[in-house]
Design a protein around this motif. Structure first.
Motif, PDB file in Angstrom:
ATOM      1  N   GLY A 119     -18.544   6.897   6.164  1.00  0.00           N
ATOM      2  CA  GLY A 119     -17.880   8.132   6.573  1.00  0.00           C
ATOM      3  C   GLY A 119     -17.907   9.140   5.445  1.00  0.00           C
ATOM      4  N   ASP A 120     -16.954  10.094   5.490  1.00  0.00           N
ATOM      5  CA  ASP A 120     -16.966  11.189   4.504  1.00  0.00           C
ATOM      6  C   ASP A 120     -16.108  10.927   3.275  1.00  0.00           C
ATOM      7  OD1 ASP A 120     -14.441  11.406   5.555  1.00  0.00           O
ATOM      8  OD2 ASP A 120     -14.753  13.366   6.522  1.00  0.00           O
ATOM      9  N   GLY A 121     -15.440   9.760   3.231  1.00  0.00           N
ATOM     10  CA  GLY A 121     -14.599   9.439   2.075  1.00  0.00           C
ATOM     11  C   GLY A 121     -13.218  10.075   2.132  1.00  0.00           C
ATOM     12  N   LYS A 122     -12.975  10.859   3.177  1.00  0.00           N
ATOM     13  CA  LYS A 122     -11.656  11.506   3.301  1.00  0.00           C
ATOM     14  C   LYS A 122     -10.664  10.625   4.057  1.00  0.00           C
ATOM     15  CE  LYS A 122     -13.640  16.132   3.029  1.00  0.00           C
ATOM     16  NZ  LYS A 122     -14.049  17.330   3.778  1.00  0.00           N
ATOM     17  N   GLN A 123     -11.142   9.469   4.523  1.00  0.00           N
ATOM     18  CA  GLN A 123     -10.210   8.565   5.194  1.00  0.00           C
ATOM     19  C   GLN A 123      -9.173   8.073   4.186  1.00  0.00           C
ATOM     20  OE1 GLN A 123     -13.515   8.033   4.619  1.00  0.00           O
ATOM     21  NE2 GLN A 123     -14.087   5.907   4.951  1.00  0.00           N
ATOM     22  N   THR A 124      -7.937   7.947   4.650  1.00  0.00           N
ATOM     23  CA  THR A 124      -6.844   7.608   3.743  1.00  0.00           C
ATOM     24  C   THR A 124      -6.257   6.244   4.075  1.00  0.00           C
ATOM     25  OG1 THR A 124      -5.226   8.720   5.157  1.00  0.00           O
ATOM     26  CG2 THR A 124      -6.207  10.025   3.368  1.00  0.00           C
ATOM     27  N   LYS A 161      -8.952   6.380  10.701  1.00  0.00           N
ATOM     28  CA  LYS A 161      -9.168   7.498   9.772  1.00  0.00           C
ATOM     29  C   LYS A 161      -8.043   7.624   8.748  1.00  0.00           C
ATOM     30  CE  LYS A 161     -11.526  11.242   8.550  1.00  0.00           C
ATOM     31  NZ  LYS A 161     -12.783  11.136   7.828  1.00  0.00           N
ATOM     32  N   HIS A 162      -6.798   7.582   9.207  1.00  0.00           N
ATOM     33  CA  HIS A 162      -5.675   7.795   8.277  1.00  0.00           C
ATOM     34  C   HIS A 162      -4.585   6.755   8.492  1.00  0.00           C
ATOM     35  CE1 HIS A 162      -7.399  11.544   6.947  1.00  0.00           C
ATOM     36  NE2 HIS A 162      -7.500  11.952   8.197  1.00  0.00           N
ATOM     37  N   SER A 163      -3.958   6.371   7.390  1.00  0.00           N
ATOM     38  CA  SER A 163      -2.885   5.385   7.463  1.00  0.00           C
ATOM     39  C   SER A 163      -1.842   5.681   6.383  1.00  0.00           C
ATOM     40  CB  SER A 163      -3.463   3.979   7.272  1.00  0.00           C
ATOM     41  OG  SER A 163      -2.440   3.021   7.257  1.00  0.00           O
ATOM     42  N   ARG A 164      -0.598   5.673   6.787  1.00  0.00           N
ATOM     43  CA  ARG A 164       0.499   5.827   5.811  1.00  0.00           C
ATOM     44  C   ARG A 164       1.763   5.200   6.393  1.00  0.00           C
ATOM     45  NH1 ARG A 164       1.332  11.018   5.726  1.00  0.00           N
ATOM     46  NH2 ARG A 164       3.526  11.499   5.936  1.00  0.00           N
ATOM     47  N   ALA A 165       2.457   4.442   5.585  1.00  0.00           N
ATOM     48  CA  ALA A 165       3.681   3.772   6.037  1.00  0.00           C
ATOM     49  C   ALA A 165       4.897   4.648   5.773  1.00  0.00           C
ATOM     50  CB  ALA A 165       3.842   2.447   5.290  1.00  0.00           C
ATOM     51  N   ASP A 166       5.817   4.648   6.709  1.00  0.00           N
ATOM     52  CA  ASP A 166       7.168   5.129   6.438  1.00  0.00           C
ATOM     53  C   ASP A 166       7.931   3.908   5.923  1.00  0.00           C
ATOM     54  OD1 ASP A 166       9.918   5.682   6.617  1.00  0.00           O
ATOM     55  OD2 ASP A 166       9.616   7.126   8.232  1.00  0.00           O
ATOM     56  N   ILE A 167       8.358   3.940   4.664  1.00  0.00           N
ATOM     57  CA  ILE A 167       9.022   2.757   4.090  1.00  0.00           C
ATOM     58  C   ILE A 167      10.526   2.975   3.925  1.00  0.00           C
ATOM     59  CG2 ILE A 167       6.957   1.812   2.989  1.00  0.00           C
ATOM     60  CD1 ILE A 167       8.023   2.955   0.301  1.00  0.00           C
ATOM     61  N   SER A 168      11.076   3.943   4.663  1.00  0.00           N
ATOM     62  CA  SER A 168      12.511   4.216   4.511  1.00  0.00           C
ATOM     63  C   SER A 168      13.354   3.018   4.955  1.00  0.00           C
ATOM     64  CB  SER A 168      12.916   5.485   5.265  1.00  0.00           C
ATOM     65  OG  SER A 168      12.463   5.448   6.587  1.00  0.00           O
ATOM     66  N   LYS A 169      12.860   2.242   5.942  1.00  0.00           N
ATOM     67  CA  LYS A 169      13.652   1.102   6.424  1.00  0.00           C
ATOM     68  C   LYS A 169      13.785   0.024   5.345  1.00  0.00           C
ATOM     69  CE  LYS A 169      14.092  -2.239  10.196  1.00  0.00           C
ATOM     70  NZ  LYS A 169      13.520  -2.794  11.442  1.00  0.00           N
ATOM     71  N   ILE A 170      12.664  -0.320   4.691  1.00  0.00           N
ATOM     72  CA  ILE A 170      12.758  -1.364   3.650  1.00  0.00           C
ATOM     73  C   ILE A 170      13.457  -0.827   2.395  1.00  0.00           C
ATOM     74  CG2 ILE A 170      10.469  -1.044   2.548  1.00  0.00           C
ATOM     75  CD1 ILE A 170      10.326  -4.199   2.554  1.00  0.00           C
ATOM     76  N   LYS A 171      13.356   0.486   2.168  1.00  0.00           N
ATOM     77  CA  LYS A 171      14.101   1.074   1.041  1.00  0.00           C
ATOM     78  C   LYS A 171      15.605   1.008   1.284  1.00  0.00           C
ATOM     79  CE  LYS A 171      11.143   4.289  -1.429  1.00  0.00           C
ATOM     80  NZ  LYS A 171      10.976   5.689  -1.835  1.00  0.00           N
ATOM     81  N   SER A 172      15.997   1.064   2.557  1.00  0.00           N
ATOM     82  CA  SER A 172      17.428   1.052   2.890  1.00  0.00           C
ATOM     83  C   SER A 172      18.093  -0.280   2.561  1.00  0.00           C
ATOM     84  CB  SER A 172      17.634   1.378   4.376  1.00  0.00           C
ATOM     85  OG  SER A 172      17.289   0.270   5.193  1.00  0.00           O
ATOM     86  N   ILE A 173      17.293  -1.347   2.360  1.00  0.00           N
ATOM     87  CA  ILE A 173      17.873  -2.642   1.963  1.00  0.00           C
ATOM     88  C   ILE A 173      17.692  -2.895   0.466  1.00  0.00           C
ATOM     89  CG2 ILE A 173      17.654  -3.671   4.265  1.00  0.00           C
ATOM     90  CD1 ILE A 173      15.167  -5.220   3.098  1.00  0.00           C
TER      91      ILE A 173
END
Length: 325
Positions: A214-219, A284-296
């Motif tokens: 691909g174009d390398g812009k995948q995250t 193409k893109h991936s990012r976690a919302d980690i607010s739940k594990i941060k809450s513990i």
């Protein structure tokens, strides 16, 4: 009967780091490691008088029953799996036996013998190619491969064993884990270990190149393996995690082109980069919302750059002068 913690997949990349973490955290507990070494390596398993290594498969129901009869298992950390998405597509029946049936056997024995906590390694693959970012645990899922379907169905079973039977369970959806002992030749290897392997080969005079599909812009959302171990042990100790699922990443997106820029800061010269057509099914893109594990109470200790630097040193990559300190 001797008490012990059961760790499946302890010869693998993440499992071997968890084995070290558990031995350090619980120095008086026996650690029973079950691994068939299909992808794990015997040399990854810590050499400790507290370790009982059993070579065998989680699909061997009799063996699983025997382990639970022989030890008073207090916790189960279930990491063993066919970790290759591609292999799951090629061999769905075999993959299902390992990734789903094996989980069910372990849950049944854990319920029968009143295990204190069952911790399951799930995957961000359950989200599939749904575009909404960041990924939250309460979002819809769209598992696209046998691997992802088995991870999701196993995860649901794991959580339902708490709600239906009272077995204390928790699941973590791993995003892109990287670190020492990740095998660059494995079919499921992380892109970072492949890039670093290419750099090492290049520095050794091999005619090699870094190939980007691909174009390398995948995250991706990369998390250093030591932070994964920290999270696994944390969720195993808290009552509030029972019956819950948590995302595990850094909560940041980094593109493959940005990874190359970071590596350029540390390494004198990169191999040539070649772009190839995007692979079918690649997200193409991936990012976690980690607010739940941060809450513990979870906070990652390592940035992507810090983890990468540790990995480069471990792999004995030649670094720029200013990075040698």
């Amino acid at each position: 009967m001797e008490k012990g913690i059961l760790l499946t997949g302890g010869g693998g990349f993440i499992g071997s780091h968890l084995a070290e973490g558990l031995l350090k955290k619980y120095p008086d507990e026996r650690l029973i490691i079950l691994d068939d070494l299909s992808t794990g390596k015997i040399e990854n398993i810590p050499k400790s008088p507290n370790v009982n290594f059993i070579k065998g498969s989680i699909t061997d129901r009799n063996l699983i029953e025997d382990i639970f009869r022989s030890f008073k298992i207090t916790k189960v950390f279930h990491l063993a799996a066919v970790a290759s998405v591609q292999k799951s597509v090629e061999e769905p029946e075999y993959t299902h036996k390992v990734n789903f049936d094996g989980t069910l056997y372990l849950l049944e024995e854990s319920k029968k013998y009143n295990v204190d906590k069952f911790i399951f390694a799930s995957s961000a693959a359950v989200y599939g190619d749904l575009e909404d970012l960041p990924k939250r645990e309460d979002m819809p899922v769209k598992p696209l491969t046998p691997y992802a379907v088995d991870k999701y169905s196993s995860e649901r079973y794991v959580l339902n064993y708490y709600h239906l039977y009272g077995l204390k369970t928790v699941a973590l959806r791993f995003f892109n884990v990287f670190g020492e002992r990740q095998d660059p030749s494995s079919p499921y290897s992380g892109v970072l270990s492949i890039f670093i392997d290419k750099i090492k080969r290049f520095q050794n005079g091999e005619n090699t190149k870094i190939i980007i599909f691909g174009d390398g812009k995948q995250t991706r959302d990369f998390i250093y393996v030591k932070d994964v171990i920290k999270a696994l042990i944390l969720v195993s100790e808290l009552e509030e995690t029972n019956g819950e699922v948590y995302n595990l990443g850094l909560g940041k997106e980094t593109s493959l082109l940005e990874i190359l820029e970071i590596l350029e800061e540390y390494v004198p010269e990169l191999p040539p980069v070649e772009f190839a057509p995007a692979r079918k099914g690649d997200i193409k893109h991936s990012r976690a919302d980690i607010s739940k594990i941060k809450s513990i109470g979870f906070e990652p200790d390592y940035s992507l750059e810090e983890g990468l630097k540790r990995l480069l040193r471990y792999e004995k990559v030649i670094l720029k002068e200013k990075e040698k300190v």
